[in-house]
Design an enzyme around this catalytic site. Structure first.
Site, mmCIF file in Angstrom:
data_model
loop_
_atom_site.group_PDB
_atom_site.id
_atom_site.type_symbol
_atom_site.label_atom_id
_atom_site.label_comp_id
_atom_site.label_asym_id
_atom_site.label_seq_id
_atom_site.Cartn_x
_atom_site.Cartn_y
_atom_site.Cartn_z
ATOM 1 N N SER A 193 33.624 45.985 38.056
ATOM 2 C CA SER A 193 33.596 47.297 37.414
ATOM 3 C C SER A 193 32.630 48.281 38.055
ATOM 4 C CB SER A 193 33.268 47.132 35.932
ATOM 5 O OG SER A 193 32.043 46.463 35.756
ATOM 6 N N HIS A 221 39.812 46.505 34.882
ATOM 7 C CA HIS A 221 40.045 47.584 35.856
ATOM 8 C C HIS A 221 41.235 47.299 36.769
ATOM 9 C CE1 HIS A 221 36.477 49.926 34.908
ATOM 10 N NE2 HIS A 221 35.893 48.758 34.694
ATOM 11 N N LYS A 252 41.498 51.549 29.488
ATOM 12 C CA LYS A 252 41.229 52.123 30.804
ATOM 13 C C LYS A 252 42.531 52.715 31.349
ATOM 14 C CE LYS A 252 36.934 49.792 31.138
ATOM 15 N NZ LYS A 252 36.245 48.523 31.219
HETATM 16 C C1 LIG Z 1 35.200 47.985 30.372
HETATM 17 C C2 LIG Z 1 35.162 46.537 30.599
HETATM 18 C C3 LIG Z 1 35.197 45.642 29.528
HETATM 19 C C4 LIG Z 1 35.096 46.118 28.115
HETATM 20 O O1 LIG Z 1 36.301 46.648 27.662
HETATM 21 P P1 LIG Z 1 36.299 47.652 26.433
HETATM 22 O O2 LIG Z 1 37.698 47.658 25.964
HETATM 23 O O3 LIG Z 1 35.827 48.967 26.957
HETATM 24 O O4 LIG Z 1 35.345 47.074 25.428
HETATM 25 C C5 LIG Z 1 35.274 44.301 29.800
HETATM 26 N N1 LIG Z 1 35.286 43.845 31.062
HETATM 27 C C6 LIG Z 1 35.232 44.668 32.118
HETATM 28 C C7 LIG Z 1 35.257 44.103 33.499
HETATM 29 C C8 LIG Z 1 35.148 46.040 31.917
HETATM 30 O O5 LIG Z 1 35.051 46.858 32.956
#
Ligand SMILES: *Cc1c(COP(=O)(O)O)cnc(C)c1O
Length: 403
Positions: A193, A221, A252
């Site tokens: 991330s 991602h 995302k």
């Molecule tokens: C953003 C993210 C999460 C968390 O997801 P949310 O739905 O925003 O709580 C988990 N793992 C990774 C790798 C992320 O980038």
């Protein structure tokens, strides 16, 4: 007598708040203080902050779906039909046909038996990992895994072995020492991330199979972003069917909210019975599921969105390289501009802002000490002019010695 007690109680509460102030002051001194910035518009390539129009270069809304009319309409229709709140956790009275439909669609999308929704990626990782790995088990976790994976590991009673970032030899040496474990779980971000590089999935699959370990990939991602049809890391490497636990998020690239895990029916049924963040939390509003379903439709019907995302990403990276600005190991639309010092990274972020570009400085503890950066992300909905404007700003930052 009573008065004295009251005095000491009040004094002790005041003193505790003073300690918060001191700790905040210390963070500020180290340039690590975080503040919230309010976006006054909907999410898109341009946003409004403090009444000012800015080019948004740090959102995870990769495909431009967060404000898409189809998602809005789907949510509005579902809200008319089902109301807004779900009223209870899934196992009580919170399961609607839209939860089930979305789980069915996610399983199809991921080519697995079944899927299970979680309320967020954070909830998924802090629920799945402790459910799968407990006392007598071993979890092997990449050193740059997301905080929600780290916290899932912390909640688990398993032994936690952190392997050096993407270092398969180190992982194998740890696996070789884990023979005693009842269950072994390897866990990794699919696309990392904060660095935008991709996990070495073929090697991870091989090691998992060789050492009879379970493999869990977090495609937060990667979902909608990598793989020919946006199905994530397993598709990208042609390893469909060989990653038993595929977690991903809906907030995302899918522009919605929530998360899922896809895998075998038995895994899903097991998690329904054991993942505490699933069991003890109110279900997602049905309208949110409707928006996710609309997003999946778009991901499947409009591959050109993903193509535009990658065109923008490649154009931006090429432009940066022409300026002599490195992008680390980035292999995705996440592009870290390494600065190092937190104070300098913060100032670089402010400088970008003064040039009309919003991309936040990412500082420890989100990233390791001494690796503060500006984490840029491009979107399918950025225009060529948007990318050029950002490159122009980086040219300015370079002239001023920030990078
Ligand atoms: C953003 C993210 C999460 C968390 O997801 P949310 O739905 O925003 O709580 C988990 N793992 C990774 C790798 C992320 O980038």
């Amino acid at each position: 007598m009573g008065n004295i007690f009251v005095f000491f109680e009040v004094y002790s509460i005041v003193r505790q708040f003073m300690m918060f102030d001191q700790e905040l002051a210390q963070l500020d001194q180290k340039h690590l203080l975080r503040r919230l910035s309010t976006v006054e518009s909907s999410v898109g390539p341009r946003i409004k902050m403090n009444g000012r129009s800015l080019l948004l270069m740090c959102s995870n809304d990769y495909l431009g779906l967060a404000s898409h009319p189809e998602l809005r309409r789907a949510a509005a229709r579902a809200m008319e039909q089902y109301g807004f709140g779900s009223g209870a956790s899934r196992l009580i009275s919170g399961t609607s046909p839209l939860h089930q439909e979305l789980e069915r669609r996610l399983a199809l999308f991921k080519n697995t038996d079944a899927a299970l929704l979680f309320n967020s990626g954070y909830a998924a990782n802090t629920g799945i990992i402790p459910a799968i790995a407990g006392e007598g088990d071993v979890v092997l976790s990449d050193s740059l895994n997301h905080a929600s994976i780290i916290d899932g590991c912390r909640l688990s009673k398993a032994a936690i072995n952190v392997y050096r970032h993407k270092d398969l030899d180190h992982l194998e040496s740890l696996l070789a020492k884990s023979g005693h474990a009842r269950r072994k779980l390897i866990v990794t971000d699919g696309v990392f991330s904060m660095d935008g590089d991709i996990a070495p999935l073929p090697g991870l699959v091989q090691l998992a199979e060789k050492y009879h370990a379970l493999l869990m990939v977090d495609d937060a991602h990667a979902t909608g972003v990598i793989g020919n049809s946006g199905k994530g890391t397993a598709e990208y490497f042609g390893l469909a069917g060989r990653v038993p636990i595929q977690m991903g998020t809906l907030g995302k690239a899918l522009g919605s909210f929530g998360a899922y895990v896809a895998g075998e029916r038995a895994l899903i049924d097991y998690l329904v019975n054991t993942a505490r963040s699933f069991i003890f939390s109110t279900a997602l509003p049905p309208a949110v599921c409707a928006a996710s379903l609309a997003a999946l439709d778009i991901v499947e019907k409009e591959p050109e969105r993903r193509n535009r995302l990658w065109d923008n990403r490649n154009r931006f990276v090429k432009g940066l390289e022409a300026l002599g600005v490195g992008v680390g190991g980035s292999e995705s639309p996440i592009i870290p501009i390494m600065i190092g010092d937190s104070g300098k990274a913060f100032k670089a972020g402010q400088e970008l802002l003064s040039r009309g570009i919003y991309a936040t400085a990412i500082r420890p503890p989100t990233v390791p000490e001494g690796t503060a950066r500006i984490r840029m992300t491009v979107m399918a909905t950025h225009s060529e002019a948007d990318i050029n404007e950002t490159l122009e700003a980086f040219n300015g930052l370079k002239q001023e010695g920030f990078i």
